[in-house]
Write an enzyme that holds these catalytic residues in place. Structure first.
Site, short mmCIF file in Angstrom:
data_model
loop_
_atom_site.label_atom_id
_atom_site.label_comp_id
_atom_site.label_asym_id
_atom_site.label_seq_id
_atom_site.Cartn_x
_atom_site.Cartn_y
_atom_site.Cartn_z
N GLN A 151 55.82 -13.62 -127.46
CA GLN A 151 54.92 -12.45 -127.44
C GLN A 151 53.47 -12.90 -127.24
OE1 GLN A 151 56.43 -11.91 -131.30
NE2 GLN A 151 57.40 -9.93 -130.89
N THR B 98 57.01 -6.63 -118.52
CA THR B 98 55.75 -5.87 -118.59
C THR B 98 55.77 -4.74 -117.57
OG1 THR B 98 53.33 -6.00 -118.44
CG2 THR B 98 54.56 -7.46 -116.99
N ALA C 86 55.42 -5.92 -129.50
CA ALA C 86 55.48 -4.49 -129.81
C ALA C 86 55.24 -4.19 -131.29
CB ALA C 86 56.85 -3.95 -129.40
N ASP D 47 66.06 -11.07 -128.67
CA ASP D 47 64.78 -10.36 -128.79
C ASP D 47 63.93 -10.98 -129.90
OD1 ASP D 47 65.55 -8.55 -126.86
OD2 ASP D 47 65.81 -6.86 -128.22
N ARG E 3 61.72 -14.92 -121.94
CA ARG E 3 61.12 -13.61 -121.62
C ARG E 3 59.72 -13.58 -122.24
NH1 ARG E 3 63.88 -8.84 -124.53
NH2 ARG E 3 65.46 -8.96 -122.89
#
Ligand code: FDA
Length: 317
Positions: free
Chosen positions: A163, A226, A189, A134, A184
């Protein structure tokens, strides 16, 4: 404005004690979190698999402050991966890890987190599954991508997260288009300063589409995280244009968000993976979910004033 306040509170220890200590909050938390134990998590995962979905499991916890805590997180992932293998689930369930949970914020932390991540990757490889690292706030982007590169030398299937809110991300995407590279792409966030990040939804969305196109035109295996119909439509249309099969990329969503849409997309033949967090350390994750959608805050307020049914009180989360 509300979003920044909630993201700020996600790192406020006093607020954490208040929210976590209030029993009725759990009624709302259980929508987003699979439960406290590995057993709870596996129960939720089995239900998702029965709906033709896949999963990536996150043992909740970030900003680990002791080596013992980092070891405990690592051990929990090892136990989870061994159970996934024993139950024959590892072909459809992988894990997501956060370097700060594995000790990156301690002294010489990135070496510690790398060692712990290696243990998790070695177990994942034996189990027959993969690991996604992540991405946390922008101060950790370079070190996280460096760690992913190091891990990939032995485990080329390790996925990075990029991101779209960060200015740098289209350049990072272009560097992650090699054969089989798993990336990914999410919007991001965290509360980021305007020096490094787009702040408006329209600018973030524009960059998401731009980055998605770069990844789809490359030779990697992009993972599109998403819930946004416009982003998903863009992915599907570019994939068509560049002749990509549905099995060459994934759509990913979070547990408890647009669950019907997850099943609908899987029914259309897409590979849909659901992010399944579990554990007791759910506060920061939960606050980020509230920040993403003010309606969730109303949902929380309603849950706090309504009388819970006996069943809801008993079920914990
Ligand atoms: P956006 O926020 O614009 O929302 C689009 C629509 O989705 C909303 O209108 C609403 O319908 C629905 N929606 C979105 N969030 C919701 C919520 N909380 N509750 C209810 N409905 C909601 N971030 C990060 O910084 N690092 C990471 O490693 C990851 N990892 C990750 C994995 C996976 C699988 C997902 C799906 C997301 C992440 N994220 C993440 C989080 C991501 O950056 C982002 O904050 C959320 O996905 C929300 O962005 P959307 O793309 O959904 O769009």
């Amino acid at each position: 404005m509300l979003k920044s306040v909630l993201l700020g509170l996600s790192r406020a220890p006093l607020m954490e004690r208040l929210v976590v200590g209030f029993p009725l909050t759990r009624r709302v938390v259980q929508r987003f979190v699979a439960g406290e134990t590995t057993d709870d998590c596996l129960r939720v995962v089995r239900a998702l698999l029965a709906s033709n979905l896949m999963a990536t499991v996150d043992f909740l916890g970030e900003d680990t402050v002791t080596v013992t805590q980092a070891d405990r997180v690592t051990d929990t992932y090892v136990e989870l991966l061994n159970r996934l293998a024993a139950e024959g689930l590892a072909d459809r369930v992988e894990v997501s890890i956060k370097l700060s949970a594995l000790g990156s914020l301690l002294k010489d932390g990135y070496e510690l987190a790398l060692d712990n991540a290696r243990v998790i990757c070695a177990t994942a490889e034996r189990a027959g599954t993969t690991v996604t690292v992540d991405m946390e706030d922008h101060t950790s982007t370079d070190a996280t991508l460096r760690t992913v590169r190091t891990l990939r030398a032995d485990y080329p299937w390790v996925a990075a997260v990029l991101q779209a809110m960060l200015f740098r991300t289209s350049t990072d995407c272009a560097e992650h288009t090699g054969q089989g590279a798993r990336v990914r792409l999410c919007k991001g966030a965290y509360a980021e300063p305007s020096e490094v990040a787009h702040r408006s939804k329209s600018a973030i969305d524009r960059n998401y589409k731009r980055c998605a196109t770069i990844l789809l035109e490359g030779a990697g295996r992009p993972l599109f995280a998403t819930h946004d119909d416009a982003m998903i439509e863009h992915v599907r249309s570019v994939a068509n244009r560049v002749d990509r099969s549905q099995s060459s990329y994934e759509l990913q969503m979070l547990l408890g968000i647009r669950s019907e849409e997850q099943r609908r997309l899987a029914g259309l033949g897409h590979q849909v993976r659901v992010y399944v967090p579990f554990g007791t350390d759910w506060y920061a994750y939960f606050m980020r979910r509230l920040a993403e959608r003010p309606a969730n805050l109303m949902f929380l307020m309603r849950a706090l004033v309504e009388r819970p049914s006996k069943k809801q009180v008993r079920s914990g989360f």
